[in-house]
Design an enzyme around this catalytic site. Sequence first.
Site, PDB file in Angstrom:
ATOM      1  N   THR A 138      -7.649   4.478   1.592  1.00 24.72           N
ATOM      2  CA  THR A 138      -6.737   5.434   2.264  1.00 24.72           C
ATOM      3  C   THR A 138      -7.147   6.708   2.959  1.00 24.72           C
ATOM      4  OG1 THR A 138      -5.124   4.598   0.711  1.00 24.72           O
ATOM      5  CG2 THR A 138      -4.310   6.495   2.083  1.00 24.72           C
ATOM      6  N   GLU A 197      -0.686   0.096  -2.160  1.00 29.80           N
ATOM      7  CA  GLU A 197      -1.194  -1.303  -1.597  1.00 29.80           C
ATOM      8  C   GLU A 197      -0.252  -1.498  -0.520  1.00 29.80           C
ATOM      9  OE1 GLU A 197      -4.394  -2.381  -3.194  1.00 29.80           O
ATOM     10  OE2 GLU A 197      -4.202  -0.375  -3.449  1.00 29.80           O
ATOM     11  N   GLN A 220      32.444  -4.039 -19.146  1.00 31.75           N
ATOM     12  CA  GLN A 220      32.016  -5.183 -18.262  1.00 31.75           C
ATOM     13  C   GLN A 220      31.160  -4.560 -17.248  1.00 31.75           C
ATOM     14  OE1 GLN A 220      34.737  -6.502 -14.995  1.00 31.75           O
ATOM     15  NE2 GLN A 220      34.655  -8.697 -16.376  1.00 31.75           N
ATOM     16  N   ALA A 269      -4.447   6.982   7.856  1.00 26.77           N
ATOM     17  CA  ALA A 269      -4.571   5.464   7.609  1.00 26.77           C
ATOM     18  C   ALA A 269      -4.100   5.060   6.186  1.00 26.77           C
ATOM     19  CB  ALA A 269      -5.743   4.806   8.016  1.00 26.77           C
ATOM     20  N   GLY A 270      -2.910   4.567   6.060  1.00 21.97           N
ATOM     21  CA  GLY A 270      -2.494   4.278   4.803  1.00 21.97           C
ATOM     22  C   GLY A 270      -2.404   2.716   4.671  1.00 21.97           C
ATOM     23  N   SER A 271      -1.233   2.042   5.131  1.00 24.31           N
ATOM     24  CA  SER A 271      -1.020   0.651   5.044  1.00 24.31           C
ATOM     25  C   SER A 271      -1.890  -0.076   5.978  1.00 24.31           C
ATOM     26  CB  SER A 271       0.477   0.247   5.114  1.00 24.31           C
ATOM     27  OG  SER A 271       1.192   0.791   4.016  1.00 24.31           O
TER      28      SER A 271
END
Length: 385
Positions: free
Chosen positions: A133, A370, A286, A137-139
């Site tokens: 990373t 990721e 409930q 720029a990650g994914s």
Amino acid sequence: MNALTEPWPLTDEQRAVVQLCRDFARNEIRPRGREVDEADTVTPVDIWRKAAKVGITDFMLPSELGGGGFTDVFTQCLVQEELCFGDPGIGNLVCSNGFFADPVLALGTPDQQCRWLTPLTGPDAPMTSLATTEPGAGSDAAAITTSARRVAGGYLLNGQKAWISNAGAARSYVVFAKTDPGLRARGVTAFLVPSDADGLSVGEPMPKMGQRAIVCREVFLADVFVPDEDRLGGEGEGFVGLMRTFDISRVVLGAAAVGAARAAYEYARDYARTRVQFGRPVVEHQAVAFRLADMASRIEVARLVVLRAARAVDAGEDVTALAAMAKLTASETAMFCTWAAVQTLGGWGYSREYPVEQWMRDAKLEEIEEGTSDIMRLVISRNLP
């Protein structure tokens, strides 16, 4: 493991390692979760050392290299779920060398695997790190800008990495860089870099919302020389290796998310059985009962998808879409279940006196790392069967 958590039969060896990790999670991880979270930017090295001594930090490495020999992703998922049931951040930390090892096993020569992975085994195993990373720029890993320029005998690496797990504590890094910036994915190459390489430095710990057991820092590369023998695979083969790593890591992180979801569910269930409101146990109301039913159902579905994906990886199938499905389903299940646990405990769930608020913060990372949930949906849509 009860019948609901055994959709496939386990071997005696798998049962033994699962029990080892379950006991470690109960006795060593869960009691330290709050303390480590509050320490924020301090790596719990003592827990790492205890995990190394019992073989948890290297169980996923090949036996011929000195590891535990559980190289199949299915067993890795079983282990990851148990450890992250104890605490998501610590559980992910003690298995983090597996993320470094994946590209080395996928792209490395036998000599590289021996030189870089054998030292990770045994009671004194060091930490390692995967440096992909970047601030911009990650994914989209193909968009990395860190460069690798050819020089006599090797390469000079220049660039900046961000959110790098174990940076500063790691002895070794797998660094992804561009040998040809104009080729996007086809220009990405992987390199093995020791932490004491000239020109490599790290920034201050990055404060995080959750999973604070894993300390992240920026990594700076200024003319870091990497010899030819420490390049992983050929030039331009790094992206393929990275995608293979992502296929595995997304499935394993899916298992981590299942463990976090299970922890939240069981805590909320036990609380609801003992807490009395309006003259009867909360579990008999409930709305609470239905919420617990939703939690239990989603966990079983998520586990099935994760283990199905793990079996597919081990069978050598193309799992890009299935791995994304596993991570998407499990991470959003973890987020729902931790939210539901906080909701079930009411005001106490919002209090730091109880662990569910921490687990909710921890679970959020599973929807981001990721590849975010949005990216997972995009991957699935582009690879529909």
